[in-house]
Design an enzyme around this catalytic site. Structure first.
Site, PDB file in Angstrom:
ATOM      1  CG  HIS A 138     -28.503 -35.180  51.117  1.00 59.93           C
ATOM      2  ND1 HIS A 138     -28.465 -36.162  52.194  1.00 59.93           N
ATOM      3  CD2 HIS A 138     -27.629 -34.367  51.264  1.00 59.93           C
ATOM      4  CE1 HIS A 138     -27.461 -35.493  53.019  1.00 59.93           C
ATOM      5  NE2 HIS A 138     -26.897 -34.538  52.256  1.00 59.93           N
ATOM      6  CB  CYS A 168     -24.385 -36.459  51.586  1.00 63.99           C
ATOM      7  SG  CYS A 168     -23.595 -36.066  52.961  1.00 63.99           S
ATOM      8  CG  ASN A 228     -26.030 -34.019  55.969  1.00 67.14           C
ATOM      9  OD1 ASN A 228     -26.183 -35.127  55.864  1.00 67.14           O
ATOM     10  ND2 ASN A 228     -25.198 -32.900  55.158  1.00 67.14           N
TER      11      ASN A 228
HETATM   12  N1  COA Z   1     -24.272 -20.029  64.417  1.00 60.87           N
HETATM   13  C1  COA Z   1     -23.986 -18.801  64.542  1.00 60.87           C
HETATM   14  N2  COA Z   1     -23.250 -18.230  63.391  1.00 60.87           N
HETATM   15  C2  COA Z   1     -22.639 -19.068  62.687  1.00 60.87           C
HETATM   16  C3  COA Z   1     -22.603 -20.352  62.687  1.00 60.87           C
HETATM   17  C4  COA Z   1     -23.499 -21.199  63.755  1.00 60.87           C
HETATM   18  N3  COA Z   1     -23.534 -22.261  63.911  1.00 60.87           N
HETATM   19  N4  COA Z   1     -21.831 -20.733  61.712  1.00 60.87           N
HETATM   20  C5  COA Z   1     -21.412 -19.726  60.842  1.00 60.87           C
HETATM   21  N5  COA Z   1     -22.004 -18.622  61.464  1.00 60.87           N
HETATM   22  C6  COA Z   1     -21.702 -17.160  60.979  1.00 60.87           C
HETATM   23  C7  COA Z   1     -20.448 -17.028  60.126  1.00 60.87           C
HETATM   24  O1  COA Z   1     -19.183 -16.997  60.929  1.00 60.87           O
HETATM   25  C8  COA Z   1     -20.705 -15.797  59.510  1.00 60.87           C
HETATM   26  O2  COA Z   1     -20.412 -14.789  60.336  1.00 60.87           O
HETATM   27  P1  COA Z   1     -19.985 -13.257  59.482  1.00 60.87           P
HETATM   28  O3  COA Z   1     -21.097 -12.778  58.688  1.00 60.87           O
HETATM   29  O4  COA Z   1     -19.870 -12.461  60.629  1.00 60.87           O
HETATM   30  O5  COA Z   1     -18.726 -13.780  58.968  1.00 60.87           O
HETATM   31  C9  COA Z   1     -22.173 -15.873  59.439  1.00 60.87           C
HETATM   32  O6  COA Z   1     -22.921 -16.820  60.306  1.00 60.87           O
HETATM   33  C10 COA Z   1     -22.870 -16.193  58.002  1.00 60.87           C
HETATM   34  O7  COA Z   1     -22.103 -17.322  57.324  1.00 60.87           O
HETATM   35  P2  COA Z   1     -22.553 -17.795  55.947  1.00 60.87           P
HETATM   36  O8  COA Z   1     -21.353 -18.856  55.730  1.00 60.87           O
HETATM   37  O9  COA Z   1     -22.864 -16.671  55.058  1.00 60.87           O
HETATM   38  O10 COA Z   1     -23.956 -18.547  56.265  1.00 60.87           O
HETATM   39  P3  COA Z   1     -24.804 -19.226  55.276  1.00 60.87           P
HETATM   40  O11 COA Z   1     -26.221 -18.469  55.046  1.00 60.87           O
HETATM   41  O12 COA Z   1     -24.066 -19.623  53.847  1.00 60.87           O
HETATM   42  O13 COA Z   1     -25.093 -20.412  56.047  1.00 60.87           O
HETATM   43  C11 COA Z   1     -24.416 -22.621  56.267  1.00 60.87           C
HETATM   44  C12 COA Z   1     -23.973 -21.635  56.406  1.00 60.87           C
HETATM   45  C13 COA Z   1     -23.278 -23.940  56.369  1.00 60.87           C
HETATM   46  C14 COA Z   1     -25.618 -23.277  56.772  1.00 60.87           C
HETATM   47  C15 COA Z   1     -24.968 -23.166  54.557  1.00 60.87           C
HETATM   48  O14 COA Z   1     -23.918 -22.303  53.717  1.00 60.87           O
HETATM   49  C16 COA Z   1     -25.038 -24.337  54.140  1.00 60.87           C
HETATM   50  O15 COA Z   1     -25.955 -25.123  54.392  1.00 60.87           O
HETATM   51  N6  COA Z   1     -24.125 -24.649  53.149  1.00 60.87           N
HETATM   52  C17 COA Z   1     -24.301 -26.099  52.498  1.00 60.87           C
HETATM   53  C18 COA Z   1     -23.807 -27.115  53.423  1.00 60.87           C
HETATM   54  C19 COA Z   1     -23.991 -28.575  53.472  1.00 60.87           C
HETATM   55  O16 COA Z   1     -25.192 -28.781  53.084  1.00 60.87           O
HETATM   56  N7  COA Z   1     -23.148 -29.435  53.253  1.00 60.87           N
HETATM   57  C20 COA Z   1     -23.388 -30.740  53.089  1.00 60.87           C
HETATM   58  C21 COA Z   1     -23.660 -31.034  52.074  1.00 60.87           C
HETATM   59  S1  COA Z   1     -23.921 -32.629  51.655  1.00 60.87           S
END
Ligand code: COA
Length: 328
Positions: free
Chosen positions: A255, A119, A285
């Protein structure tokens, strides 16, 4: 290095971008995986994204974005002496997408290559082009970030498939005595490979079979934490390098991965969100496409004006992270 006058700065003289026609909303994704519009919006800030059509490639989007940037700059393709594309989803393994785009533009003969920094690809490419211009090796460079990341999304994994979209952005840089890019930084730490990667490459796990394991693997929560921490120190280093204070930055162009990561960086810079360009809601993204897409939106919407100071930053798989501080 060529002989003659070396101009002091690389200056952006035109921007352009391209998005596929197909728009996919959160409601559309509710039909594919167990998710909700509410979950996606509150966790990421994303409402919709664009998907490339069958047969539409990274090179197609890069070409369109490049044409628009050249038109905005009033520069002919034949004047370009360097093309760099940040991409992790090239059309072919080789030739590079930059070579394919160069030929379509009619800029044959100039240097052309791709940069894979996930990215951070566009901001890396901008840093490299800046070095070429400042050393006198390039007078007019085309820098592009372009991706069709949805080609490697696993549509059964709700944790990742809701996050990504396709798109491209481009800038034309010109050697100038007027500022210009003040400073760029490029960093990486391969020790974080396991948090965000695609397990298949040409020399690892590659077969000619369909669905041969290409997919984005990500530990989202860990990626989130490292992104916030890394960007925090990156923006501090960048300001120190340029001898600038936080309040001298007119716009943060980050980003576009997750609104919460963007808000954390803005807070670190003491910037209110009305000085931050946000397009993640509309594009999701788009990896290397994200920063130049946001920049082009900011320019064309009239938000960013000539003479303003912009801080561009990105973070991605590797991990890689990079920034550019410039006067538009
Ligand atoms: N819809 C509904 N629920 C979802 C889901 C979706 N699309 N994806 C995950 N969940 C669930 C998980 O299974 C988890 O359930 P649980 O609590 O029963 O285990 C719950 O939502 C919370 O998951 P969590 O991983 O704690 O959420 P989060 O607040 O960390 O958000 C991301 C998840 C991926 C959005 C966040 O971590 C993120 O944006 N990370 C950075 C990713 C990124 O930017 N990557 C590219 C970098 S260049």
């Amino acid at each position: 290095m060529t002989r003659g006058t070396v101009l002091k700065y690389a200056r952006i003289i035109g921007t352009g971008s391209a998005l596929p026609d197909k728009v996919v909303t959160n409601a559309d994704l509710e039909k594919i995986v167990e998710t909700t519009d509410e979950w996606i919006r509150t966790r990421t800030g994303i409402s919709e994204r664009h998907y490339a059509a069958d047969g539409e490639t990274t090179g197609d989007l890069a070409f369109l974005a490049a044409q628009r940037a050249l038109e905005a700059a009033g520069v002919k393709a034949s004047e370009i002496d360097l093309i760099i594309i940040g991409t992790t989803t090239p059309d072919l393994i080789f030739p590079s997408t930059a070579c394919l785009v160069q030929h379509r533009l009619g800029a044959n003969g100039c240097a052309a290559f791709d940069v894979n920094a996930a990215c951070s690809g566009f901001v890396y490419a901008l840093g490299i082009a800046n070095a070429f211009v400042r050393s006198g090796q390039s007078k007019k460079a085309l820098v592009i970030g372009a991706e069709t990341l949805t080609r490697m999304v696993d549509w059964t994994e709700r944790e990742t498939c809701v996050l990504f979209g396709d798109g491209a952005g481009a800038v034309v840089l010109e050697a100038s005595d007027e500022p210009g890019i003040f400073t760029t930084r490029m960093r990486a730490d391969g020790g974080f490979k396991h948090l965000l990667f695609n397990p298949v490459g040409v020399s690892v796990g590659f077969t000619n079979a369909p669905n041969h394991g290409v997919k984005i693997n990500m530990l989202g929560r860990e990626v989130f934490k490292v992104a916030v921490k890394t960007l925090d120190s990156l923006v501090g280093e960048t300001l120190a390098d340029a001898g600038m204070k936080e309040d001298e930055i007119d716009w943060l162009i980050p980003h576009q991965a997750n609104l919460r990561i963007i808000e954390a960086t803005a807070k670190r810079l003491n910037m209110s969100m009305d000085r931050v360009i946000v397009t993640v809601d509309k594009h999701a993204n788009t990896s290397s496409g994200s920063v130049p897409l946001a920049l082009d939106y900011a320019v064309r919407s009239g938000k960013v004006k000539r003479g303003q100071n912009l801080l561009l930053e990105a973070f991605g798989g590797g991990f890689t992270w990079a920034s550019a501080l410039l006067r538009y």
